[in-house]
Design an enzyme around this catalytic site. Structure first.
Site, PDB file in Angstrom:
ATOM      1  N   HIS A   1       2.750  17.207   4.231  1.00 54.54           N
ATOM      2  CA  HIS A   1       1.429  16.618   4.049  1.00 54.54           C
ATOM      3  C   HIS A   1       0.978  16.094   5.396  1.00 54.54           C
ATOM      4  O   HIS A   1       1.783  15.884   6.296  1.00 54.54           O
ATOM      5  CB  HIS A   1       1.406  15.524   2.982  1.00 54.54           C
ATOM      6  CG  HIS A   1       2.421  14.434   3.176  1.00 54.54           C
ATOM      7  ND1 HIS A   1       2.218  13.380   4.017  1.00 54.54           N
ATOM      8  CD2 HIS A   1       3.648  14.267   2.658  1.00 54.54           C
ATOM      9  CE1 HIS A   1       3.277  12.604   3.985  1.00 54.54           C
ATOM     10  NE2 HIS A   1       4.166  13.110   3.179  1.00 54.54           N
TER      11      HIS A   1
ATOM     12  N   ASP B   1      10.716   5.701   5.403  1.00 49.88           N
ATOM     13  CA  ASP B   1       9.674   6.485   4.721  1.00 49.88           C
ATOM     14  C   ASP B   1      10.208   7.033   3.408  1.00 49.88           C
ATOM     15  O   ASP B   1      11.214   6.527   2.898  1.00 49.88           O
ATOM     16  CB  ASP B   1       9.109   7.576   5.644  1.00 49.88           C
ATOM     17  CG  ASP B   1      10.073   8.717   5.898  1.00 49.88           C
ATOM     18  OD1 ASP B   1      11.218   8.651   5.424  1.00 49.88           O
ATOM     19  OD2 ASP B   1       9.665   9.673   6.573  1.00 49.88           O
TER      20      ASP B   1
ATOM     21  N   ASN C   1       2.856  -0.540   5.599  1.00 53.55           N
ATOM     22  CA  ASN C   1       2.740  -1.683   4.688  1.00 53.55           C
ATOM     23  C   ASN C   1       2.519  -2.941   5.537  1.00 53.55           C
ATOM     24  O   ASN C   1       3.456  -3.647   5.918  1.00 53.55           O
ATOM     25  CB  ASN C   1       3.995  -1.815   3.822  1.00 53.55           C
ATOM     26  CG  ASN C   1       3.788  -2.796   2.683  1.00 53.55           C
ATOM     27  OD1 ASN C   1       3.325  -3.909   2.890  1.00 53.55           O
ATOM     28  ND2 ASN C   1       4.103  -2.370   1.483  1.00 53.55           N
TER      29      ASN C   1
ATOM     30  N   ARG D   1     -10.437  -3.229  -4.289  1.00 51.57           N
ATOM     31  CA  ARG D   1      -9.824  -2.962  -2.984  1.00 51.57           C
ATOM     32  C   ARG D   1     -10.430  -3.814  -1.868  1.00 51.57           C
ATOM     33  O   ARG D   1     -11.648  -3.905  -1.737  1.00 51.57           O
ATOM     34  CB  ARG D   1      -9.916  -1.472  -2.662  1.00 51.57           C
ATOM     35  CG  ARG D   1      -9.071  -0.674  -3.632  1.00 51.57           C
ATOM     36  CD  ARG D   1      -9.148   0.785  -3.378  1.00 51.57           C
ATOM     37  NE  ARG D   1      -8.600   1.150  -2.085  1.00 51.57           N
ATOM     38  CZ  ARG D   1      -8.638   2.375  -1.605  1.00 51.57           C
ATOM     39  NH1 ARG D   1      -9.210   3.342  -2.289  1.00 51.57           N
ATOM     40  NH2 ARG D   1      -8.122   2.647  -0.429  1.00 51.57           N
TER      41      ARG D   1
ATOM     42  N   SER E   1     -13.047   2.574   7.030  1.00 52.41           N
ATOM     43  CA  SER E   1     -13.116   3.923   7.587  1.00 52.41           C
ATOM     44  C   SER E   1     -14.410   4.631   7.176  1.00 52.41           C
ATOM     45  O   SER E   1     -14.943   4.401   6.094  1.00 52.41           O
ATOM     46  CB  SER E   1     -11.912   4.729   7.130  1.00 52.41           C
ATOM     47  OG  SER E   1     -11.796   4.661   5.726  1.00 52.41           O
TER      48      SER E   1
END
Lengths: 49, 612
Positions: free
Chosen positions: B11, B154, B313, B457, B558
């Protein structure tokens, strides 16, 4: 043939000789699976490959 | 000497180019193809990197791929063998992909590279670094430290899921590793799946949801799911998980343990999901803390470099910085797999070729503020906008800055596209949507009318580095928005008893500080410090906003909508502008007002992308 050479080097370096028969079997069964498969990735929530 | 790093086929494929050890360019493929998390061979990103360096592939000495496919295959085979016959369905689906394509990755890569423009002349080496070696190299070699401890965490690479390393000069050694299936990233992803979010992109949402909940499942997780040791090593009880051999992350035992099936995607969020998020977040912080302590003990270092998806994180990072044991930490801004492209290239330069590190001089680190992607000249911006039918005015840089600051002070959402695109998942003032953090309604407006994403969010603040300590409980650089810190106590608003007693999502609408749009329900914020030397235009904009309002902080999110890759080109920015509630768009020295655009070009953007 390049792949065979790579796999042989990998088996030697990682000392994974016991995987050789598994790999050979895979070529046979994997080949069969390939012939009977559609899109293989879609159902995975998280494919670890 | 030029080295091209590539990450792909899993990915977030990406390319990065270094020249004599200096990072010239780095970009993710998704930004060019407009396919979120695009995993295909990064042909566009490579083409861009070569263009930025002014060379062809024939002039590249080495190409480095970010992981070793055969060892990954070994992990798959051994995992399936260990669980026979239960993993047959998964095996049946995974193996054909390998037999058809992935086993031939070396020759496929070579073929794809030779197929690029100028690629026929390429005759360099194709090298493979290990996945966590790539992460570690991206963290240490790009950091400002001469020596440091390195921690990578990860989901999984080949076998490794977590590593502790030590970097000194151009040497970097991974000293300890934890192996699959015992993975902090996969534990977090299991909860991401179970709480109804998409694995590999919804982890941020779990982190954002956590402050709404109570960590009432922490003991259950620590008692039943994870056997955590004092040195940070751990063991996950696989009876509760399904990712090794199944098609989902968690199984029936997990559902029974937490009292019900996984939440369906897009179903209403309940207090249970919030409590689960709070719990896994808390456990993550405990594990990261213990691993960091072990890294400090093992290396004797006072500084730490972090990479790997878990290093994104920022709540855990902020806690680590506050609570020690390290005096300072540096986090690779492209901490996920995209950053592996850069790490692979740096590992080849320093570890394989033994080249020394370059003195930093007056640079903060090797990342140049993470502004490593494409930029557009003013003339090109105007040409592209005109071709797209945009109505725009061109003004001087100072006038553009003033106009944008005025619009922000009036409470407008402003699209801001300047200079080189960021490398990594965060927008840092190169491709950002900005707003006034003082507005109590800004969070809701941006979430629902601009970004089309879930109302819970949070948004992050950009603050002038000079003013950070005055507004936040932080007095260090955080240029990559990877540290969470509290709002300065003097800026927080006292809560009434009634407000304090609110639960879950009801907490959302209560203003908690002078900058409510960037204050999360636990009075925290994911801070980006803006530095005059790395992004002078953005610094000037915030400074102009400060002069008008007294507030040196902006909301920075973003430049995209939910499910869309961050914009790359002026055309992408114009499309997003026309499809969302952004009222003013600034690209280079061009200003675009929404009410002056051709109404025929307005179109709903809300359903244009698959939800992430």
């Amino acid at each position: 043939m390049e792949l065979m050479g790579e796999i042989w080097r990998y088996v030697r370096v990682r000392k994974k000789f016991w995987l050789v028969p598994v790999l050979l079997m895979l070529l046979v069964f994997g080949g069969l699976i390939v012939l009977t498969q559609g899109s293989p990735v879609a159902p995975f929530i998280y494919s670890l490959f | 000497m030029r080295i091209l790093g590539i990450s792909a086929f899993y990915h977030d494929s990406a390319a990065a180019l270094i020249e004599d050890g200096r990072i010239v360019a780095a970009a993710q493929e998704e930004r060019f193809t407009r396919v979120k998390h695009d995993a295909r061979f990064p042909a566009h990103a490579i083409a861009y990197c070569l263009e930025e360096a002014g060379c062809t592939l024939g002039e590249v000495d080495h190409v480095a791929f970010y992981e070793k496919p055969l060892i990954k295959f070994e992990r798959l085979l051994e995992t399936y063998l260990a669980s026979v016959p239960s993993g047959f369905r998964s095996f049946q689906m995974a193996i054909p992909v390998w037999i058809k394509e992935k086993l031939f990755q070396k020759s496929n890569l070579r073929k794809a590279l030779r197929g690029l423009p100028g690629g026929a002349a390429w005759n360099g080496d194709l090298l493979f670094t290990e996945h966590h070696q790539s992460h570690a190299a991206s963290a240490f070699y790009a950091s400002p430290y001469e020596s440091a401890a390195v921690l990578t965490m990860d989901g999984v690479g080949e076998w490794c899921t977590t590593s502790i390393g030590h970097g000194e000069g151009n040497r970097l050694a991974l000293k300890r590793e934890l192996h699959f299936p015992h993975s902090l990233g996969l534990l977090y992803s299991a909860f991401t799946y179970y709480t109804g979010f998409r694995v590999n992109s919804g982890e941020y949402k779990v982190m954002g949801l956590a402050p709404y909940g109570e960590p009432r499942f922490v003991d259950t997780i620590l008692d039943r799911l994870i056997d955590l040791r004092e040195d940070g090593s751990f063991w996950l009880d696989q009876r509760y998980f399904n990712y090794t051999t199944g098609l989902t992350m968690t199984g029936d035992a997990f559902a029974n343990l937490f009292g019900g099936p996984p939440r369906k995607p897009e179903a209403p969020l309940t207090q249970r999901e919030m409590d689960l998020a709070a719990s896994v977040q808390k456990v993550t912080e405990i594990v990261v803390g213990r691993l960091a302590a072990a890294a400090a003990r093992e290396t004797g270092e006072r500084r730490l470099c972090l990479a790997g998806g878990v290093a994104l994180n920022c709540v855990a990072n902020g806690k680590l910085l506050r609570e020690g044991p390290f005096d300072d930490i540096w986090i690779q801004p492209a901490a996920g797999d995209a950053g592996g492209a850069l790490g692979a290239a740096l590992a080849v330069w320093h570890q394989f070729l033994g080249q020394p590190r370059m003195p930093l001089g007056d640079r903060r680190d090797g990342m140049q503020g993470a502004y490593l992607g494409p930029a557009f000249e003013q003339a090109e911006i105007e040409e592209r906008l005109a071709a797209g039918g945009a109505v725009f005015e061109t003004r001087s840089e100072a006038e553009v800055t003033e106009a944008a600051a005025d619009a922000l002070a009036e409470g407008k959402a402003v699209g801001w596209m300047q200079g080189r695109m960021e490398f990594g998942p965060r927008a840092l003032g190169g491709r950002s949507i900005l707003g006034d953090p003082r507005s109590p309604s800004m969070q809701k407006t941006l979430n629902l009318k601009v970004k089309y994403r879930e109302s819970f969010r949070p948004f992050a603040p950009s603050v002038l580095r000079e003013d950070v300590a005055d507004w936040f409980d932080l007095d260090t650089d955080s240029p990559y928005m990877l540290l969470v810190a509290g709002i300065a106590p003097g800026r927080c608003r006292g809560m009434t008893e009634e407000e304090d007693a609110l639960f879950g999502i009801d907490k959302l609408n209560v203003p908690r500080s002078e900058i409510p749009a960037v204050t999360h329900v636990d009075h925290s914020a994911r801070v980006q410090t803006v530095h005059r030397d790395t992004n002078p235009r953005y610094w000037n904009l915030i400074d102009a906003f400060k002069r008008k309002t007294g507030c040196p902080v902006l909301v920075n999110t973003s430049f995209n909508v939910r499910g869309e890759p961050i914009v790359c080109t002026p055309e992408d920015a114009f499309r997003c502008f026309m499809g969302t509630g952004i009222e003013l768009l600034v690209i280079g020295n061009c200003i675009l007002h929404k009410d002056k655009q051709d109404p025929a070009l307005l179109k709903s953007y809300e359903d244009a992308f698959e939800l992430d």
